[in-house]
Design an enzyme around this catalytic site. Sequence first.
Site, PDB file in Angstrom:
ATOM      1  N   ASP A 237       0.841  -1.199   0.000  1.00  0.00           N
ATOM      2  CA  ASP A 237       0.000   0.000   0.000  1.00  0.00           C
ATOM      3  C   ASP A 237       0.875   1.248   0.000  1.00  0.00           C
ATOM      4  O   ASP A 237       1.649   1.469   0.938  1.00  0.00           O
ATOM      5  CB  ASP A 237      -0.895  -0.021   1.249  1.00  0.00           C
ATOM      6  CG  ASP A 237      -2.083   0.915   1.147  1.00  0.00           C
ATOM      7  OD1 ASP A 237      -2.167   1.677   0.163  1.00  0.00           O
ATOM      8  OD2 ASP A 237      -2.934   0.890   2.056  1.00  0.00           O
TER       9      ASP A 237
ATOM     10  N   CYS B  17      -6.107   4.144  -4.017  1.00  0.00           N
ATOM     11  CA  CYS B  17      -6.335   2.766  -3.566  1.00  0.00           C
ATOM     12  C   CYS B  17      -7.543   2.088  -4.201  1.00  0.00           C
ATOM     13  O   CYS B  17      -7.411   1.047  -4.852  1.00  0.00           O
ATOM     14  CB  CYS B  17      -6.488   2.743  -2.045  1.00  0.00           C
ATOM     15  SG  CYS B  17      -5.032   3.346  -1.152  1.00  0.00           S
TER      16      CYS B  17
ATOM     17  N   HIS C  50     -10.810  -2.223   1.109  1.00  0.00           N
ATOM     18  CA  HIS C  50     -11.038  -0.855   0.613  1.00  0.00           C
ATOM     19  C   HIS C  50     -11.854  -0.816  -0.680  1.00  0.00           C
ATOM     20  O   HIS C  50     -11.614  -0.001  -1.566  1.00  0.00           O
ATOM     21  CB  HIS C  50      -9.701  -0.118   0.413  1.00  0.00           C
ATOM     22  CG  HIS C  50      -9.851   1.378   0.557  1.00  0.00           C
ATOM     23  ND1 HIS C  50      -8.793   2.242   0.459  1.00  0.00           N
ATOM     24  CD2 HIS C  50     -10.940   2.149   0.785  1.00  0.00           C
ATOM     25  CE1 HIS C  50      -9.197   3.478   0.622  1.00  0.00           C
ATOM     26  NE2 HIS C  50     -10.517   3.448   0.826  1.00  0.00           N
TER      27      HIS C  50
ATOM     28  N   ASP D  66      -0.025  -0.986  -4.916  1.00  0.00           N
ATOM     29  CA  ASP D  66      -1.288  -0.551  -5.519  1.00  0.00           C
ATOM     30  C   ASP D  66      -1.132   0.725  -6.338  1.00  0.00           C
ATOM     31  O   ASP D  66      -1.895   0.974  -7.265  1.00  0.00           O
ATOM     32  CB  ASP D  66      -2.392  -0.404  -4.468  1.00  0.00           C
ATOM     33  CG  ASP D  66      -2.074   0.613  -3.380  1.00  0.00           C
ATOM     34  OD1 ASP D  66      -0.914   1.062  -3.260  1.00  0.00           O
ATOM     35  OD2 ASP D  66      -2.999   0.941  -2.603  1.00  0.00           O
ATOM     36  N   HIS D  67      -0.130   1.544  -6.008  1.00  0.00           N
ATOM     37  CA  HIS D  67       0.164   2.770  -6.750  1.00  0.00           C
ATOM     38  C   HIS D  67       1.409   3.392  -6.137  1.00  0.00           C
ATOM     39  O   HIS D  67       2.076   2.768  -5.314  1.00  0.00           O
ATOM     40  CB  HIS D  67      -1.008   3.754  -6.727  1.00  0.00           C
ATOM     41  CG  HIS D  67      -1.572   3.999  -5.364  1.00  0.00           C
ATOM     42  ND1 HIS D  67      -0.880   4.652  -4.375  1.00  0.00           N
ATOM     43  CD2 HIS D  67      -2.757   3.636  -4.802  1.00  0.00           C
ATOM     44  CE1 HIS D  67      -1.599   4.704  -3.281  1.00  0.00           C
ATOM     45  NE2 HIS D  67      -2.750   4.073  -3.503  1.00  0.00           N
TER      46      HIS D  67
END
Length: 511
Positions: free
Chosen positions: A31, A71, A129, A278-279
């Site tokens: 994350d 997210c 999420h 995720d990024h």
Amino acid sequence: MAFIKTLLFLSVIIPISLGKKSPNFVLILSDDVGYGDFQCYGHATQERGAVDDLAAEGMRFTQWYAPDSLCSPSRAALLTGRYPIRSGIVGPNRVFWQYARGGLPKSEETLAEGLKRYNYTTGIVGKWHLGINEFVANDGNHLPHHHGFDYVGTLLSFTYHFRCDPTKFKAEERTEKCFLNKGSKLVQQPITSEDLTEKILNDSKSFIKLYSKKPFFLYMSMPQAHSALFASKNFRGNSKRGIYGDSINEMSWAIGELIKLLRELHLDENTLVIFLSDHGPQTEQCHHGGSAGPLRGGKSSTWDGGIKVPAVAWWPGTIKPGSVYRGVLSSMDIFPTFLNLAGGETVTKLDGTSLTDVLTGTHDDAKDPAKHDVLFHYCSDQIMAVRIGPYKLHYYSQYQRDYEGDLCNNGNPYDDKLLYFNCSLSHYHDPPLIFDINQDPGEQFPLDPSKQQDLIERAASLVQKHRQTIIPVPSQLGSHDSNVQPCCNPPLCACNYQADEDDIELSKDEL
């Protein structure tokens, strides 16, 4: 609804026979971890860990793109193999807040649901999420067991939020955004982070031990290194990078322990493990944020620092150790890859493409230098940029503190976090900014647009054709209702229960 989802799946997958036992899949998602946060991606002081080991023993990817820079939309695309706009994970909020009534639509075929059709047992542990409650507090209508996951262990149904930091916020200030599930049951509010990583690891190991006799898919979604940062006492204060490095090291330990278990159970040569983020990292958090390495920008932006992520694949006996793939890939490729390896042949309905040939060493780089010649980079429902071969064209670009001389407030992390969270806070470029990413990965030197007219025209045509494929669907992110705020024991919303094994969601037809 189930009938509709079956028709969608059948339009995508044609069964084939692989002639051998189907592999297990372990998908580890970090994350807010940046492209430059590991030794294998060039970080000078981060301690070596399990991700570096996986890269040395497997394959490292240099141009792996997240489908979004935040997210919820990124995770939705990961699990569906489709751009998040197709499932309605768009809107001014950009992510699911804890009091959102929306969630990942049940009409969307998820990776877990697809694999169950090939007799896989599916499990999730860690961060979700993608929606929580729909009508009332704690109805859990959007939780993972509604999306094909047989086993739901320790679950961050929302996230480990900035306001979960016990050094900055009192317990009563942390209850709103900081809560933990075991299966569908809310068991801790606010979260205690000291044993959070251990809980995620233990549940992941339990899942593998319980279901290793048949093919399994484990989605291990780590909370590191989202702000607020945390590290347990065994890791706190040990990294040269400070608390951020401590957090990375604790996550790496958990990954290493899981890999150790796969080896002990002799599952390693029949298990594909993919790790990615995720990024990009939250760069304005100073030393509390990650590193994008040589890339420009960070989380929430469509500069490459916000969407190009570290990614490695490990599959002993199948993936050549120490290999590197430099073609353009997307997290949307995981869906068709896993289904292809499980016994299905992908057709046309997904935005991702199978990486089976890349992983097995049969891909012909000369004939097909990139799995994706074209990728569209969104901020909510707005196309910000498009990648075409080595080129990237920016139609819009977000304002960034680090390019305005105000990076992280003179060394103090910003409490308000992402200034460019809103897609409307962006610059419009006409003609578009154009970069050759192969020659200029940091997006520092735009090409002369007057010499790139053919490219500009091709990009405009591709964008137009892509937009024609987008079928409007309701936004899932815009409906907020305090009545669906998670609360373990109203009206206090404070608890610390010890969950029983019966609280873990399991399918009725489990082994």
